[in-house]
Design a protein around this motif. Structure first.
Motif, PDB file in Angstrom:
ATOM      1  N   ASP A   1      76.041  30.252  -6.162  1.00 52.42           N
ATOM      2  CA  ASP A   1      75.667  30.216  -4.857  1.00 52.42           C
ATOM      3  C   ASP A   1      76.570  29.055  -4.007  1.00 52.42           C
ATOM      4  O   ASP A   1      75.984  28.537  -3.027  1.00 52.42           O
ATOM      5  N   ILE A   2      77.932  28.998  -4.334  1.00 51.85           N
ATOM      6  CA  ILE A   2      78.800  28.174  -3.543  1.00 51.85           C
ATOM      7  C   ILE A   2      79.289  29.039  -2.324  1.00 51.85           C
ATOM      8  O   ILE A   2      79.827  30.046  -2.842  1.00 51.85           O
ATOM      9  N   PRO A   3      79.123  28.603  -1.214  1.00 50.67           N
ATOM     10  CA  PRO A   3      79.705  29.468  -0.022  1.00 50.67           C
ATOM     11  C   PRO A   3      81.242  29.578  -0.079  1.00 50.67           C
ATOM     12  O   PRO A   3      82.067  28.466  -0.324  1.00 50.67           O
ATOM     13  N   ILE A   4      81.871  30.815   0.346  1.00 51.18           N
ATOM     14  CA  ILE A   4      83.228  31.085   0.375  1.00 51.18           C
ATOM     15  C   ILE A   4      83.675  30.666   1.814  1.00 51.18           C
ATOM     16  O   ILE A   4      83.124  31.332   2.881  1.00 51.18           O
ATOM     17  N   ASP A   5      84.455  29.665   1.969  1.00 50.59           N
ATOM     18  CA  ASP A   5      85.015  29.246   3.296  1.00 50.59           C
ATOM     19  C   ASP A   5      86.259  29.867   3.373  1.00 50.59           C
ATOM     20  O   ASP A   5      86.867  30.759   2.417  1.00 50.59           O
ATOM     21  N   LYS A   6      86.902  29.926   4.619  1.00 45.09           N
ATOM     22  CA  LYS A   6      88.239  30.614   5.005  1.00 45.09           C
ATOM     23  C   LYS A   6      89.275  30.034   3.751  1.00 45.09           C
ATOM     24  O   LYS A   6      89.928  31.068   3.445  1.00 45.09           O
ATOM     25  N   GLU A   7      89.661  28.941   3.438  1.00 39.29           N
ATOM     26  CA  GLU A   7      90.480  28.509   2.625  1.00 39.29           C
ATOM     27  C   GLU A   7      90.155  29.163   1.320  1.00 39.29           C
ATOM     28  O   GLU A   7      91.285  29.369   0.417  1.00 39.29           O
ATOM     29  N   ILE A   8      89.016  29.250   0.690  1.00 40.18           N
ATOM     30  CA  ILE A   8      88.579  29.558  -0.561  1.00 40.18           C
ATOM     31  C   ILE A   8      89.037  31.259  -0.561  1.00 40.18           C
ATOM     32  O   ILE A   8      89.447  31.715  -1.605  1.00 40.18           O
ATOM     33  N   GLY A   9      88.298  31.982   0.549  1.00 38.67           N
ATOM     34  CA  GLY A   9      88.651  33.227   0.729  1.00 38.67           C
ATOM     35  C   GLY A   9      90.263  33.610   0.645  1.00 38.67           C
ATOM     36  O   GLY A   9      90.742  34.612  -0.048  1.00 38.67           O
ATOM     37  N   GLU A  10      90.897  32.725   1.119  1.00 39.45           N
ATOM     38  CA  GLU A  10      92.438  33.360   1.533  1.00 39.45           C
ATOM     39  C   GLU A  10      93.160  33.203  -0.021  1.00 39.45           C
ATOM     40  O   GLU A  10      93.961  33.641  -0.348  1.00 39.45           O
ATOM     41  N   ALA A  11      92.686  31.947  -0.778  1.00 44.75           N
ATOM     42  CA  ALA A  11      93.272  31.620  -2.007  1.00 44.75           C
ATOM     43  C   ALA A  11      92.878  32.954  -2.974  1.00 44.75           C
ATOM     44  O   ALA A  11      93.803  33.196  -3.845  1.00 44.75           O
ATOM     45  N   ILE A  12      91.373  33.309  -3.045  1.00 45.16           N
ATOM     46  CA  ILE A  12      91.124  34.432  -3.642  1.00 45.16           C
ATOM     47  C   ILE A  12      91.852  35.813  -3.354  1.00 45.16           C
ATOM     48  O   ILE A  12      92.234  36.439  -4.123  1.00 45.16           O
ATOM     49  N   PHE A  13      91.900  35.836  -1.941  1.00 52.67           N
ATOM     50  CA  PHE A  13      92.835  37.050  -1.586  1.00 52.67           C
ATOM     51  C   PHE A  13      94.282  37.183  -2.035  1.00 52.67           C
ATOM     52  O   PHE A  13      94.663  38.218  -2.412  1.00 52.67           O
ATOM     53  N   THR A  14      94.844  35.956  -2.290  1.00 57.19           N
ATOM     54  CA  THR A  14      96.121  35.810  -2.737  1.00 57.19           C
ATOM     55  C   THR A  14      96.273  36.243  -4.013  1.00 57.19           C
ATOM     56  O   THR A  14      97.110  37.213  -4.241  1.00 57.19           O
ATOM     57  N   GLY A  15      95.292  35.699  -4.973  1.00 55.93           N
ATOM     58  CA  GLY A  15      95.186  36.177  -6.325  1.00 55.93           C
ATOM     59  C   GLY A  15      95.086  37.599  -6.493  1.00 55.93           C
ATOM     60  O   GLY A  15      95.793  38.291  -7.241  1.00 55.93           O
ATOM     61  N   ILE A  16      93.803  38.464  -5.648  1.00 54.26           N
ATOM     62  CA  ILE A  16      93.743  39.677  -5.770  1.00 54.26           C
ATOM     63  C   ILE A  16      95.108  40.581  -5.344  1.00 54.26           C
ATOM     64  O   ILE A  16      95.460  41.393  -5.936  1.00 54.26           O
ATOM     65  N   SER A  17      95.491  40.196  -4.273  1.00 54.66           N
ATOM     66  CA  SER A  17      96.541  41.027  -3.644  1.00 54.66           C
ATOM     67  C   SER A  17      97.799  40.792  -4.301  1.00 54.66           C
ATOM     68  O   SER A  17      98.667  41.976  -4.740  1.00 54.66           O
ATOM     69  N   THR A  18      98.192  39.695  -4.741  1.00 56.21           N
ATOM     70  CA  THR A  18      99.535  39.434  -5.464  1.00 56.21           C
ATOM     71  C   THR A  18      99.391  40.208  -6.966  1.00 56.21           C
ATOM     72  O   THR A  18     100.312  41.054  -7.282  1.00 56.21           O
ATOM     73  N   ASP A  19      98.325  40.272  -7.669  1.00 56.05           N
ATOM     74  CA  ASP A  19      98.183  40.568  -9.036  1.00 56.05           C
ATOM     75  C   ASP A  19      97.885  42.118  -8.943  1.00 56.05           C
ATOM     76  O   ASP A  19      98.431  42.740  -9.832  1.00 56.05           O
ATOM     77  N   THR A  20      97.579  42.746  -7.961  1.00 56.31           N
ATOM     78  CA  THR A  20      97.521  44.035  -7.919  1.00 56.31           C
ATOM     79  C   THR A  20      98.548  44.779  -7.250  1.00 56.31           C
ATOM     80  O   THR A  20      98.662  46.156  -6.731  1.00 56.31           O
ATOM     81  N   GLY A  21      99.444  44.026  -6.842  1.00 57.44           N
ATOM     82  CA  GLY A  21     100.623  44.674  -5.901  1.00 57.44           C
ATOM     83  C   GLY A  21     100.044  45.242  -4.780  1.00 57.44           C
ATOM     84  O   GLY A  21     100.526  46.325  -4.354  1.00 57.44           O
ATOM     85  N   ASN A  22      99.358  44.146  -3.959  1.00 57.57           N
ATOM     86  CA  ASN A  22      98.893  44.898  -2.705  1.00 57.57           C
ATOM     87  C   ASN A  22      97.924  46.048  -3.138  1.00 57.57           C
ATOM     88  O   ASN A  22      97.987  47.157  -2.247  1.00 57.57           O
ATOM     89  N   PHE A  23      97.087  46.147  -4.040  1.00 58.16           N
ATOM     90  CA  PHE A  23      96.225  47.199  -4.195  1.00 58.16           C
ATOM     91  C   PHE A  23      96.665  48.567  -4.654  1.00 58.16           C
ATOM     92  O   PHE A  23      96.299  49.521  -4.722  1.00 58.16           O
ATOM     93  N   GLN A  24      98.064  48.497  -5.046  1.00 58.52           N
ATOM     94  CA  GLN A  24      98.705  49.439  -5.451  1.00 58.52           C
ATOM     95  C   GLN A  24      98.735  49.906  -7.001  1.00 58.52           C
ATOM     96  O   GLN A  24      98.780  51.120  -7.427  1.00 58.52           O
ATOM     97  N   TYR A  25      98.731  48.836  -7.939  1.00 60.80           N
ATOM     98  CA  TYR A  25      98.873  49.207  -9.221  1.00 60.80           C
ATOM     99  C   TYR A  25      97.608  49.623  -9.867  1.00 60.80           C
ATOM    100  O   TYR A  25      96.377  49.480  -9.240  1.00 60.80           O
ATOM    101  N   SER A  26      97.597  49.989 -11.177  1.00 60.41           N
ATOM    102  CA  SER A  26      96.434  50.688 -11.611  1.00 60.41           C
ATOM    103  C   SER A  26      95.382  49.636 -11.856  1.00 60.41           C
ATOM    104  O   SER A  26      94.280  50.326 -12.210  1.00 60.41           O
ATOM    105  N   ASN A  27      95.761  48.545 -12.067  1.00 62.61           N
ATOM    106  CA  ASN A  27      94.390  47.660 -12.272  1.00 62.61           C
ATOM    107  C   ASN A  27      93.603  47.450 -11.371  1.00 62.61           C
ATOM    108  O   ASN A  27      92.497  46.965 -11.240  1.00 62.61           O
ATOM    109  N   ALA A  28      94.002  47.527 -10.135  1.00 64.08           N
ATOM    110  CA  ALA A  28      93.093  47.601  -8.751  1.00 64.08           C
ATOM    111  C   ALA A  28      91.703  48.199  -8.931  1.00 64.08           C
ATOM    112  O   ALA A  28      91.941  49.485  -9.456  1.00 64.08           O
TER     113      ALA A  28
END
Lengths: 327, 327
Positions: A145-172
């Motif tokens: 129940d920890i709220p996601i602030d902008k900085e946390i959100g951007e760090a998580i977005f960085t993880g997801i978008s880089t590891d999925t090749g911007n949502f292109q790879y089959s792992n997305a």
């Protein structure tokens, strides 16, 4: 895919009770390792805890925007950490210089999405079916129940978008998009992240890429592509070998090319090869012939000979592999 | 951003009642124009209607996977279409050779997400705040209760992912991700789409890119980059001028570069320039000095002189613009 896991709730409870948390991303950190670590570190600090990211090699420049005073090489930054948590690395060999410190944690935790991971911590959450460790961090924060602030959100977005090749790879997955959608509620500036990640290419990288593409050779009736880089070429433009990352994908992306090989001269007789297959090819098999390994679509091997000889041998092996596949 | 729109329900009801639907993507179709058209065409056929996509120029090869028997250049393929619907194009000049046929529709509809659009059809849904026209198509199908199958889903995904630069551009929204998440329920193979879209680069495109990057010059203390292509260079590698698309973004992505210019020799004294700004720069202003125009971050202009002279003039203007911005 799953190993014996604890629940997210159990891990969340442990974190909630801790006063100090030390985080361990893997060496040669990428967007997911550092993004996940930065997200959790910030969340822990927001919750009033002492938290640091312990590193042993440098933060790559393109990811430096994530390090908002979190990263340190001081192994004593927290003397007796309640929790040591390794992030996006499921093998102790992925934090070699920090192992001792890791096991000093009163409780150790491992969160990772690599299928090769073996549990070695007190608490584990390892799931190879998840696109990015950042998604696990998101789920832990939700469980806490920890709220996601902008900085946390951007760090998580960085993880997801880089590891999925911007949502292109089959792992997305569907979940990758649902999580990302919810990050918009935290006010993430995704376009700014893209500028940080992709619009800061060193000129030297452009120069060396151009030079490497000048060596490009397509063979096996257009089904294979090979290119190389030498220490001389790197010196001429002042580029680093790491800056040739991405070249092998460019080779694979050529129309008709099924197998791509990128040959790197590390030293005069130490030749590293990265290979990619597009659809039906199997580069793990080719790499294995030379004592290397990897996945069917991404593999590598090493030659202890001159670059020219390595290229010749490699081309023969690629040709044979393609012929076999056709037969 | 919004013009006087009909509701999605009104448009859905019109489509539901029609027996025949003729679809009009814009000329020089991109992933959103054709993806949106293919999605709606398939959905209309699934619903038992006669439907075709009327085109006047060729389907680009990288998008040919979307054309599952939908596209035709036969303006009489449906003699008296109940509905003519133009998709992703809000100006009649964007379907110049098909205007007469368009207005033959018993009812005309326009769906688009370009802010420059002016309503000219009987029914309009134009919203510049939406990332891709494919999202409007998705919403229309939802309003009509038409199920999304794999093929429709993949066509919509193509529209969203190409128009948002794989969710990187500032136009991508929470809604883009929510819609994409729901497309996974239809069984889309997003990784396969990525192979179709991005892993079929012509070798000639690689060759010309490498040649162009050899001309790269960084100036104005590293804040500007310029490169060019000549007809000679194109001829040497057998590449087409269209295949230099993307080069100007590569120039802009160089670390420290604020303004990038890519200079294209179309004929000996017909020079086309594409410019991009990264953050603070204003290329619309520079383009305007030479009779061109565009947006602050993406603009272009034309010179009727030799390439070398055009480059000189351009560099001067860029330097002055950067100096002015700093002062």
């Amino acid at each position: 895919m799953k190993v014996e896991n604890n629940t997210l709730k159990q891990i969340g409870e442990k974190l909630a009770k801790a006063d100090s948390v030390l985080l361990f991303p893997h060496i040669q950190m990428d967007g997911d390792a550092l993004g996940s670590s930065a997200a959790l570190c910030r969340a822990m600090r927001n919750a009033g805890k002492e938290a640091f990211i312990l590193i042993e090699d440098d933060v790559p420049e393109y990811l430096s925007f994530l390090d908002n005073g979190y990263c340190t090489k001081d192994q004593d930054c927290i003397r007796e950490p309640d929790i040591c948590i390794c992030i996006d690395c499921g093998e102790v060999s992925r934090f070699p210089e920090r192992q001792q410190t890791f096991f000093r944690g009163k409780t150790t935790i491992c969160v990772d999405h690599h299928t090769t991971s073996q549990p070695f911590a007190d608490y584990n959450y390892i799931d190879g079916g998840i696109a990015a460790t950042a998604e696990i961090i998101y789920a832990i924060l939700a469980a806490m129940d920890i709220p996601i602030d902008k900085e946390i959100g951007e760090a998580i977005f960085t993880g997801i978008s880089t590891d999925t090749g911007n949502f292109q790879y089959s792992n997305a997955t569907k979940e990758s998009h649902l999580i990302t959608a919810s990050l918009y509620d935290a006010g993430i500036d995704h376009a700014h992240i893209a500028v940080e990640l992709y619009q800061n290419t060193r000129l030297e990288k452009i120069r060396i890429t151009s030079k490497i593409l000048d060596t490009l050779e397509v063979f096996a009736d257009g089904k294979a592509a090979i290119a190389y880089v030498t220490q001389d070429m790197l010196a001429q433009v002042g580029a680093k070998l790491e800056e040739t990352e991405g070249v092998v994908e460019t080779l694979r992306n050529i129309k008709g090319v099924e197998i791509a090989a990128f040959v790197k001269e590390r030293e005069e007789t130490l030749i590293k090869v990265s290979m990619r297959a597009k659809t039906s090819g199997n580069v793990a098999e080719i790499a294995a012939q030379f004592g290397g390994g990897g996945h069917v679509k991404a593999a590598g091997c090493t030659f202890r000979k001159e670059l020219e000889d390595a290229c010749l041998q490699l081309k023969e092996a690629i040709k044979k592999s393609l012929e076999k596949a056709e037969a």
